[in-house]
Design a protein around this motif. Sequence first.
Motif, PDB file in Angstrom:
ATOM      1  N   LEU A  17      33.033  33.461  23.731  1.00 36.38           N
ATOM      2  CA  LEU A  17      33.438  33.238  25.389  1.00 36.38           C
ATOM      3  C   LEU A  17      35.185  32.819  24.917  1.00 36.38           C
ATOM      4  CD1 LEU A  17      30.662  31.464  26.817  1.00 36.38           C
ATOM      5  CD2 LEU A  17      31.834  33.537  27.743  1.00 36.38           C
ATOM      6  N   ILE A  18      35.316  31.956  24.059  1.00 40.57           N
ATOM      7  CA  ILE A  18      36.425  31.329  24.014  1.00 40.57           C
ATOM      8  C   ILE A  18      37.365  32.313  23.325  1.00 40.57           C
ATOM      9  CG2 ILE A  18      37.997  29.744  22.477  1.00 40.57           C
ATOM     10  CD1 ILE A  18      35.703  27.817  22.591  1.00 40.57           C
ATOM     11  N   PHE A  19      37.184  33.278  22.580  1.00 36.90           N
ATOM     12  CA  PHE A  19      38.144  34.116  21.929  1.00 36.90           C
ATOM     13  C   PHE A  19      38.302  35.531  22.798  1.00 36.90           C
ATOM     14  CE2 PHE A  19      37.449  31.984  17.686  1.00 36.90           C
ATOM     15  CZ  PHE A  19      38.991  31.549  17.620  1.00 36.90           C
ATOM     16  N   GLY A  20      36.893  35.778  23.489  1.00 36.51           N
ATOM     17  CA  GLY A  20      37.298  36.718  24.403  1.00 36.51           C
ATOM     18  C   GLY A  20      37.947  36.607  25.563  1.00 36.51           C
ATOM     19  N   GLY A  21      37.846  35.199  25.996  1.00 32.96           N
ATOM     20  CA  GLY A  21      38.484  34.830  27.347  1.00 32.96           C
ATOM     21  C   GLY A  21      40.048  34.789  27.059  1.00 32.96           C
ATOM     22  N   LEU A  22      40.470  34.307  26.011  1.00 31.00           N
ATOM     23  CA  LEU A  22      41.856  34.198  25.560  1.00 31.00           C
ATOM     24  C   LEU A  22      42.352  35.722  25.514  1.00 31.00           C
ATOM     25  CD1 LEU A  22      42.028  31.374  23.086  1.00 31.00           C
ATOM     26  CD2 LEU A  22      42.681  31.301  25.614  1.00 31.00           C
ATOM     27  N   LEU A  23      41.678  36.501  24.923  1.00 28.65           N
ATOM     28  CA  LEU A  23      41.933  37.879  24.959  1.00 28.65           C
ATOM     29  C   LEU A  23      42.251  38.596  26.112  1.00 28.65           C
ATOM     30  CD1 LEU A  23      42.636  40.636  23.045  1.00 28.65           C
ATOM     31  CD2 LEU A  23      40.188  41.134  23.143  1.00 28.65           C
ATOM     32  N   VAL A  24      41.335  38.487  27.075  1.00 22.02           N
ATOM     33  CA  VAL A  24      41.109  38.934  28.451  1.00 22.02           C
ATOM     34  C   VAL A  24      42.622  38.446  29.107  1.00 22.02           C
ATOM     35  CG1 VAL A  24      40.306  39.245  30.638  1.00 22.02           C
ATOM     36  CG2 VAL A  24      38.914  39.621  28.590  1.00 22.02           C
ATOM     37  N   MET A  25      42.858  37.015  28.909  1.00 20.57           N
ATOM     38  CA  MET A  25      43.898  36.446  29.394  1.00 20.57           C
ATOM     39  C   MET A  25      45.193  36.899  29.044  1.00 20.57           C
ATOM     40  SD  MET A  25      43.312  32.405  29.579  1.00 20.57           S
ATOM     41  CE  MET A  25      44.948  31.941  30.020  1.00 20.57           C
ATOM     42  N   VAL A  26      45.467  37.206  27.785  1.00 21.30           N
ATOM     43  CA  VAL A  26      46.591  37.858  27.142  1.00 21.30           C
ATOM     44  C   VAL A  26      46.541  39.411  27.885  1.00 21.30           C
ATOM     45  CG1 VAL A  26      47.693  38.666  25.113  1.00 21.30           C
ATOM     46  CG2 VAL A  26      46.656  36.553  25.128  1.00 21.30           C
ATOM     47  N   ALA A  39      46.028  42.209  37.398  1.00 19.65           N
ATOM     48  CA  ALA A  39      46.390  41.024  36.279  1.00 19.65           C
ATOM     49  C   ALA A  39      45.998  39.696  36.480  1.00 19.65           C
ATOM     50  CB  ALA A  39      47.912  41.136  35.957  1.00 19.65           C
ATOM     51  N   ASP A  40      46.187  39.292  37.613  1.00 25.10           N
ATOM     52  CA  ASP A  40      45.678  37.954  38.092  1.00 25.10           C
ATOM     53  C   ASP A  40      44.265  37.853  38.132  1.00 25.10           C
ATOM     54  OD1 ASP A  40      48.377  37.317  38.710  1.00 25.10           O
ATOM     55  OD2 ASP A  40      47.936  37.880  41.108  1.00 25.10           O
ATOM     56  N   VAL A  41      43.391  39.026  38.244  1.00 28.07           N
ATOM     57  CA  VAL A  41      41.850  38.812  38.148  1.00 28.07           C
ATOM     58  C   VAL A  41      41.664  38.680  36.900  1.00 28.07           C
ATOM     59  CG1 VAL A  41      39.903  40.000  38.466  1.00 28.07           C
ATOM     60  CG2 VAL A  41      41.588  40.023  40.450  1.00 28.07           C
ATOM     61  N   LEU A  42      42.160  39.333  36.064  1.00 28.18           N
ATOM     62  CA  LEU A  42      42.181  39.353  34.583  1.00 28.18           C
ATOM     63  C   LEU A  42      42.454  37.936  34.030  1.00 28.18           C
ATOM     64  CD1 LEU A  42      43.049  42.541  32.983  1.00 28.18           C
ATOM     65  CD2 LEU A  42      40.889  41.785  33.181  1.00 28.18           C
ATOM     66  N   VAL A  43      43.409  37.313  34.435  1.00 30.37           N
ATOM     67  CA  VAL A  43      43.925  36.191  33.928  1.00 30.37           C
ATOM     68  C   VAL A  43      42.929  34.907  34.321  1.00 30.37           C
ATOM     69  CG1 VAL A  43      45.531  34.295  34.090  1.00 30.37           C
ATOM     70  CG2 VAL A  43      46.344  36.531  33.753  1.00 30.37           C
ATOM     71  N   THR A  44      42.350  35.125  35.541  1.00 25.47           N
ATOM     72  CA  THR A  44      41.405  34.113  36.217  1.00 25.47           C
ATOM     73  C   THR A  44      40.039  34.325  35.479  1.00 25.47           C
ATOM     74  OG1 THR A  44      42.551  34.265  38.287  1.00 25.47           O
ATOM     75  CG2 THR A  44      40.461  33.345  38.312  1.00 25.47           C
TER      76      THR A  44
END
Length: 66
Positions: A17-26, A39-44
């Motif tokens: 969850l942590i690394f996947g979430g950070l990857l999706v944010m990037v 992009a806003d949806v992906l960051v959120t």
Amino acid sequence: MASPRSLVWIERLIWMLIFGGLLVMVLGIAGTHQNASSADVLVTLGAMAAAVGVVLIWVRSRMKEK
């Protein structure tokens, strides 16, 4: 009381969850020039996944081994 197998499972889930979430944010930040709303949806979503991972670290610290 948690079994050793469930403790390993939750630890793997935390880091996914942590690394996947950070990857999706990037990816969302990198895509702001293409489509700002997507992009806003992906960051959120990425931030929410990373936050859930951090909360699960706290939950895991409270779990006792069997």
